[in-house]
Design a protein around this motif. Structure first.
Motif, PDB file in Angstrom:
ATOM      1  N   GLU A   1      -7.880  66.686  11.649  1.00 43.83           N
ATOM      2  CA  GLU A   1      -8.174  64.960  12.469  1.00 43.83           C
ATOM      3  C   GLU A   1      -8.874  64.289  11.215  1.00 43.83           C
ATOM      4  O   GLU A   1      -8.984  63.294  10.895  1.00 43.83           O
ATOM      5  N   GLU A   2      -9.996  64.940  10.160  1.00 40.19           N
ATOM      6  CA  GLU A   2     -11.030  64.493  10.096  1.00 40.19           C
ATOM      7  C   GLU A   2     -10.108  63.723   8.218  1.00 40.19           C
ATOM      8  O   GLU A   2     -10.180  62.388   8.325  1.00 40.19           O
ATOM      9  N   GLU A   3      -9.161  64.130   8.056  1.00 41.94           N
ATOM     10  CA  GLU A   3      -8.391  64.006   6.765  1.00 41.94           C
ATOM     11  C   GLU A   3      -7.491  63.011   7.600  1.00 41.94           C
ATOM     12  O   GLU A   3      -7.352  61.934   6.998  1.00 41.94           O
ATOM     13  N   GLU A   4      -7.278  62.914   8.609  1.00 42.95           N
ATOM     14  CA  GLU A   4      -6.541  61.401   9.358  1.00 42.95           C
ATOM     15  C   GLU A   4      -7.051  60.912   9.118  1.00 42.95           C
ATOM     16  O   GLU A   4      -6.743  59.328   8.827  1.00 42.95           O
ATOM     17  N   GLU A   5      -8.710  60.316   9.300  1.00 44.31           N
ATOM     18  CA  GLU A   5      -9.353  59.536   9.752  1.00 44.31           C
ATOM     19  C   GLU A   5      -9.788  58.665   8.134  1.00 44.31           C
ATOM     20  O   GLU A   5      -9.851  57.667   8.105  1.00 44.31           O
ATOM     21  N   GLU A   6      -9.972  60.177   7.235  1.00 41.27           N
ATOM     22  CA  GLU A   6     -10.777  59.539   6.238  1.00 41.27           C
ATOM     23  C   GLU A   6      -9.057  58.552   5.368  1.00 41.27           C
ATOM     24  O   GLU A   6      -9.416  57.700   4.998  1.00 41.27           O
ATOM     25  N   GLU A   7      -7.866  58.770   5.586  1.00 41.84           N
ATOM     26  CA  GLU A   7      -7.076  58.152   5.004  1.00 41.84           C
ATOM     27  C   GLU A   7      -6.666  56.815   6.025  1.00 41.84           C
ATOM     28  O   GLU A   7      -6.012  56.179   5.386  1.00 41.84           O
ATOM     29  N   GLU A   8      -6.672  56.409   6.901  1.00 39.91           N
ATOM     30  CA  GLU A   8      -6.734  55.238   7.724  1.00 39.91           C
ATOM     31  C   GLU A   8      -7.894  54.918   7.173  1.00 39.91           C
ATOM     32  O   GLU A   8      -7.705  53.772   6.643  1.00 39.91           O
ATOM     33  N   GLU A   9      -9.468  55.591   7.479  1.00 44.00           N
ATOM     34  CA  GLU A   9     -10.227  53.975   6.664  1.00 44.00           C
ATOM     35  C   GLU A   9      -9.158  54.084   4.811  1.00 44.00           C
ATOM     36  O   GLU A   9     -10.052  52.486   4.941  1.00 44.00           O
ATOM     37  N   GLU A  10      -9.280  54.726   4.486  1.00 40.57           N
ATOM     38  CA  GLU A  10      -9.081  54.838   2.597  1.00 40.57           C
ATOM     39  C   GLU A  10      -7.586  52.688   2.889  1.00 40.57           C
ATOM     40  O   GLU A  10      -7.508  51.698   2.247  1.00 40.57           O
ATOM     41  N   GLU A  11      -6.757  53.087   4.250  1.00 36.30           N
ATOM     42  CA  GLU A  11      -6.121  52.397   4.474  1.00 36.30           C
ATOM     43  C   GLU A  11      -6.363  50.821   4.541  1.00 36.30           C
ATOM     44  O   GLU A  11      -5.939  50.054   4.104  1.00 36.30           O
ATOM     45  N   GLU A  12      -7.241  50.778   5.038  1.00 39.57           N
ATOM     46  CA  GLU A  12      -7.863  49.784   5.934  1.00 39.57           C
ATOM     47  C   GLU A  12      -8.623  49.319   5.154  1.00 39.57           C
ATOM     48  O   GLU A  12      -7.926  47.687   4.163  1.00 39.57           O
ATOM     49  N   GLU A  13      -9.773  49.834   4.310  1.00 38.11           N
ATOM     50  CA  GLU A  13      -9.580  49.557   2.910  1.00 38.11           C
ATOM     51  C   GLU A  13      -8.708  48.950   1.869  1.00 38.11           C
ATOM     52  O   GLU A  13      -9.210  47.430   1.519  1.00 38.11           O
ATOM     53  N   GLU A  14      -7.664  48.866   1.638  1.00 33.51           N
ATOM     54  CA  GLU A  14      -7.094  48.796   0.546  1.00 33.51           C
ATOM     55  C   GLU A  14      -6.573  47.240   1.478  1.00 33.51           C
ATOM     56  O   GLU A  14      -6.039  46.973   0.532  1.00 33.51           O
ATOM     57  N   GLU A  15      -6.159  47.105   2.754  1.00 34.78           N
ATOM     58  CA  GLU A  15      -5.671  46.380   3.495  1.00 34.78           C
ATOM     59  C   GLU A  15      -6.202  44.816   3.268  1.00 34.78           C
ATOM     60  O   GLU A  15      -5.975  43.756   3.124  1.00 34.78           O
ATOM     61  N   GLU A  16      -7.366  45.456   3.528  1.00 33.85           N
ATOM     62  CA  GLU A  16      -8.532  43.974   3.128  1.00 33.85           C
ATOM     63  C   GLU A  16      -9.156  44.161   2.016  1.00 33.85           C
ATOM     64  O   GLU A  16      -8.601  42.459   1.970  1.00 33.85           O
ATOM     65  N   GLU A  17      -8.626  44.643   0.656  1.00 33.73           N
ATOM     66  CA  GLU A  17      -8.897  43.940  -0.603  1.00 33.73           C
ATOM     67  C   GLU A  17      -7.975  43.286  -1.018  1.00 33.73           C
ATOM     68  O   GLU A  17      -7.771  42.223  -1.757  1.00 33.73           O
TER      69      GLU A  17
END
Length: 111
Positions: free
Chosen positions: A50-66
């Protein structure tokens, strides 16, 4: 004598039974402990996943924002370029018009 022997045998049998029961109980306890340990391990693994999934989601969101920011910047830059082009073009037109007008005036002045 026979009775004594029978009693002894019975006692031995009872003791054996008790020992067997104790062994069975111990085995059951061990099995339960193992099961509990397995469950705990599974829970830990799930939490990690779950933690890994959350981290991945956060990274994806950051990338999208960038990416969105970059696209916005590019759009703004394009808009700026277009505006500059328009201004330049308008200025050229205005200059051309003024030259023509001046030229006409000069012609009449000469006459």
């Amino acid at each position: 004598e026979e009775e004594e022997e029978e009693e002894e045998e019975e006692e031995e049998e009872e003791e054996e039974e008790e020992e067997e029961e104790e062994e069975e109980e111990e085995e059951e306890e061990e099995e339960e402990e193992e099961e509990e340990e397995e469950e705990e391990e599974e829970e830990e693994e799930e939490e990690e996943e779950e933690e890994e999934e959350e981290e991945e989601e956060e990274e994806e969101e950051e990338e999208e924002e960038e990416q969105e920011q970059q696209e916005q910047q590019e759009q703004q830059e394009q808009q700026k370029q277009q505006n500059m082009k328009k201004k330049k073009n308008n200025k050229k037109k205005k200059n051309k018009k003024n030259k023509r007008r001046n030229c006409t005036h000069a012609k009449y002045d000469w006459l």
